[in-house]
Design an enzyme around this catalytic site. Structure first.
Site, PDB file in Angstrom:
ATOM      1  N   GLY A 206       0.783  -1.241   0.000  1.00 22.14           N
ATOM      2  CA  GLY A 206       0.000   0.000   0.000  1.00 22.14           C
ATOM      3  C   GLY A 206       0.808   1.281   0.000  1.00 22.14           C
TER       4      GLY A 206
ATOM      5  N   ASP B  43       0.945   3.480   4.534  1.00 17.94           N
ATOM      6  CA  ASP B  43      -0.085   4.272   3.885  1.00 17.94           C
ATOM      7  C   ASP B  43      -1.085   4.835   4.882  1.00 17.94           C
ATOM      8  OD1 ASP B  43      -1.095   1.752   4.450  1.00 17.94           O
ATOM      9  OD2 ASP B  43      -1.747   1.297   2.409  1.00 17.94           O
TER      10      ASP B  43
ATOM     11  N   ASP C 151      -4.764   2.576  11.143  1.00 12.43           N
ATOM     12  CA  ASP C 151      -6.126   2.285  11.587  1.00 12.43           C
ATOM     13  C   ASP C 151      -6.064   1.984  13.081  1.00 12.43           C
ATOM     14  OD1 ASP C 151      -8.729   1.493  11.954  1.00 12.43           O
ATOM     15  OD2 ASP C 151      -8.802   0.097  10.297  1.00 12.43           O
TER      16      ASP C 151
ATOM     17  N   LYS D 167      -6.654   7.427  10.452  1.00  9.81           N
ATOM     18  CA  LYS D 167      -8.109   7.389  10.676  1.00  9.81           C
ATOM     19  C   LYS D 167      -8.411   8.040  12.011  1.00  9.81           C
ATOM     20  CE  LYS D 167      -9.362   3.515   7.838  1.00  9.81           C
ATOM     21  NZ  LYS D 167      -9.872   2.149   7.742  1.00  9.81           N
TER      22      LYS D 167
ATOM     23  N   PHE E 214     -13.647   2.867   5.298  1.00 13.19           N
ATOM     24  CA  PHE E 214     -12.680   2.200   4.434  1.00 13.19           C
ATOM     25  C   PHE E 214     -12.393   3.091   3.233  1.00 13.19           C
ATOM     26  CE2 PHE E 214     -10.698  -0.930   1.752  1.00 13.19           C
ATOM     27  CZ  PHE E 214      -9.962  -1.670   2.678  1.00 13.19           C
ATOM     28  N   VAL E 215     -11.109   3.309   2.969  1.00 16.27           N
ATOM     29  CA  VAL E 215     -10.725   4.221   1.880  1.00 16.27           C
ATOM     30  C   VAL E 215      -9.803   3.510   0.897  1.00 16.27           C
ATOM     31  CG1 VAL E 215     -11.017   6.342   3.224  1.00 16.27           C
ATOM     32  CG2 VAL E 215      -8.820   5.149   3.280  1.00 16.27           C
TER      33      VAL E 215
ATOM     34  N   ASP F 101      -5.804  -0.263  -1.395  1.00 14.59           N
ATOM     35  CA  ASP F 101      -6.638  -1.136  -2.218  1.00 14.59           C
ATOM     36  C   ASP F 101      -7.809  -1.723  -1.445  1.00 14.59           C
ATOM     37  OD1 ASP F 101      -5.000  -2.948  -0.585  1.00 14.59           O
ATOM     38  OD2 ASP F 101      -5.858  -4.520  -1.838  1.00 14.59           O
TER      39      ASP F 101
ATOM     40  N   ARG G 262      -5.873   0.817  -6.408  1.00 19.45           N
ATOM     41  CA  ARG G 262      -4.584   1.395  -5.990  1.00 19.45           C
ATOM     42  C   ARG G 262      -4.155   2.542  -6.892  1.00 19.45           C
ATOM     43  NH1 ARG G 262      -2.195  -1.892  -2.207  1.00 19.45           N
ATOM     44  NH2 ARG G 262      -2.378  -4.135  -2.486  1.00 19.45           N
TER      45      ARG G 262
HETATM   46  P1  IMP Z   1      -3.797  -1.202  11.427  1.00 15.76           P
HETATM   47  O1  IMP Z   1      -2.755  -2.279  11.611  1.00 15.76           O
HETATM   48  O2  IMP Z   1      -5.113  -1.570  12.028  1.00 15.76           O
HETATM   49  O3  IMP Z   1      -3.317   0.152  11.871  1.00 15.76           O
HETATM   50  O4  IMP Z   1      -4.096  -1.112   9.879  1.00 15.76           O
HETATM   51  C1  IMP Z   1      -3.151  -0.572   8.997  1.00 15.76           C
HETATM   52  C2  IMP Z   1      -3.009  -1.387   7.738  1.00 15.76           C
HETATM   53  O5  IMP Z   1      -4.266  -1.903   7.310  1.00 15.76           O
HETATM   54  C3  IMP Z   1      -2.472  -0.529   6.630  1.00 15.76           C
HETATM   55  O6  IMP Z   1      -1.119  -0.871   6.383  1.00 15.76           O
HETATM   56  C4  IMP Z   1      -3.338  -0.869   5.428  1.00 15.76           C
HETATM   57  O7  IMP Z   1      -2.689  -1.839   4.631  1.00 15.76           O
HETATM   58  C5  IMP Z   1      -4.574  -1.515   5.980  1.00 15.76           C
HETATM   59  N1  IMP Z   1      -5.725  -0.585   6.027  1.00 15.76           N
HETATM   60  C6  IMP Z   1      -6.276  -0.026   7.122  1.00 15.76           C
HETATM   61  N2  IMP Z   1      -7.322   0.737   6.808  1.00 15.76           N
HETATM   62  C7  IMP Z   1      -7.441   0.691   5.461  1.00 15.76           C
HETATM   63  C8  IMP Z   1      -8.350   1.312   4.522  1.00 15.76           C
HETATM   64  O8  IMP Z   1      -9.262   2.080   4.874  1.00 15.76           O
HETATM   65  N3  IMP Z   1      -8.136   1.016   3.206  1.00 15.76           N
HETATM   66  C9  IMP Z   1      -7.145   0.184   2.777  1.00 15.76           C
HETATM   67  N4  IMP Z   1      -6.275  -0.406   3.629  1.00 15.76           N
HETATM   68  C10 IMP Z   1      -6.420  -0.156   4.960  1.00 15.76           C
HETATM   69 MG    MG Z   2      -0.595  -1.983   4.572  1.00 14.90          MG
END
Ligand code: IMP
Ligand code: MG
Length: 229
Positions: free
Chosen positions: A76, A139, A142, A170, A190-191, A197, A203
């Site tokens: 990403g 990228d 979350d 987020k 979700f974006v 992607d 992408r």
């Molecule tokens: P986290 O580990 O929960 O912080 O999520 C982060 C990872 O999840 C990022 O590296 C992204 O690959 C993926 N991700 C989280 N939210 C989104 C979204 O809204 N769209 C696409 N990928 C996301």
């Molecule tokens: Mg990722």
């Protein structure tokens, strides 16, 4: 910077099927969006402005004489990492500084819309991190699982310094972790686009758009193949 609160005003019919491109207030053209994309959150030029601001911040925040490694989280953050390095290299304050990209592969959301909370390193960093000034480049943040896992993993490799950078964060997600560098806040939806992607689609969009989860619930990967790319 805050996301476009007025997006709905600029795009009268969110799922515009008329084929008419929308001209927004700043006169750049946003192509018509089709489901499951609902609205643009950041336009391409806003993303580029944020990338340049991050380039300035990162250069100011890392020691002058070390080897600066931008460790890009695949897949990403590949586009973001490339643009970020280019923006850094174009700055006068980059003169004489050694900086380059490296990559690391982690398990991602797969085909899901929410994180499982389990992060695996699928591909080790493409170069040694020891004694380097390392900035992890992802990228989007979350829940923070991915970045926290990578910070721990990289710290064990004894870099000279270690920082974290995400292009999108987020907002409204409760977590006790904040990266060192954040580009733009996004709503907790979700974006996709600019490298992000859904099932490997979207992408290549130059802008960031929200994706309607409800219209993908029934979606199979075969459906996803039919979506616009
Ligand atoms: P986290 O580990 O929960 O912080 O999520 C982060 C990872 O999840 C990022 O590296 C992204 O690959 C993926 N991700 C989280 N939210 C989104 C979204 O809204 N769209 C696409 N990928 C996301
Ligand atoms: Mg990722």
């Amino acid at each position: 910077m805050t996301p476009y609160a007025d997006t709905a005003a600029r795009i009268p019919e969110p799922n515009d099927r008329t084929g008419t491109a929308v001209m927004n207030a700043k006169e750049d053209v946003i192509p018509p969006l089709v489901p499951p994309l609902t609205h643009v959150i950041y336009r391409a030029e806003e993303i580029q402005t944020a990338v340049t601001a991050l380039a300035v911040e990162i250069l100011a925040g890392t020691p002058y004489d070390g080897d600066l490694v931008l460790l890009v989280v695949l897949e990403g953050a590949r586009r973001f990492g490339n643009d970020l390095l280019a923006a850094m290299a174009a700055l006068p304050q980059a003169a004489g500084r050694k900086m380059r990209l490296a990559t690391v592969g982690v398990s991602s959301y797969g085909h899901a819309l929410q994180s499982s909370g389990k992060v695996d390193i699928l591909a080790a960093p493409s170069e040694a991190l020891e004694d380097r000034d390392v900035v992890i480049i992802d990228d989007i943040l979350d829940q923070g699982f991915t970045m926290r896992c990578l910070l721990e993993y990289c710290a064990e490799r004894r870099p000279a310094s270690l920082k974290s950078c995400v292009l999108f964060d987020k907002r409204d997600i409760r977590r006790d972790f904040r990266p060192d560098y954040v580009g733009l806040e996004v709503p907790p939806v979700f974006v996709v686009g600019y490298g992000l992607d859904y099932q490997e689609n979207f992408r290549n969009l130059p802008y960031l758009a929200a994706l309607d989860a409800a219209s993908t619930v029934r979606g199979t990967s075969a459906d996803a193949q039919a979506l616009p790319r």
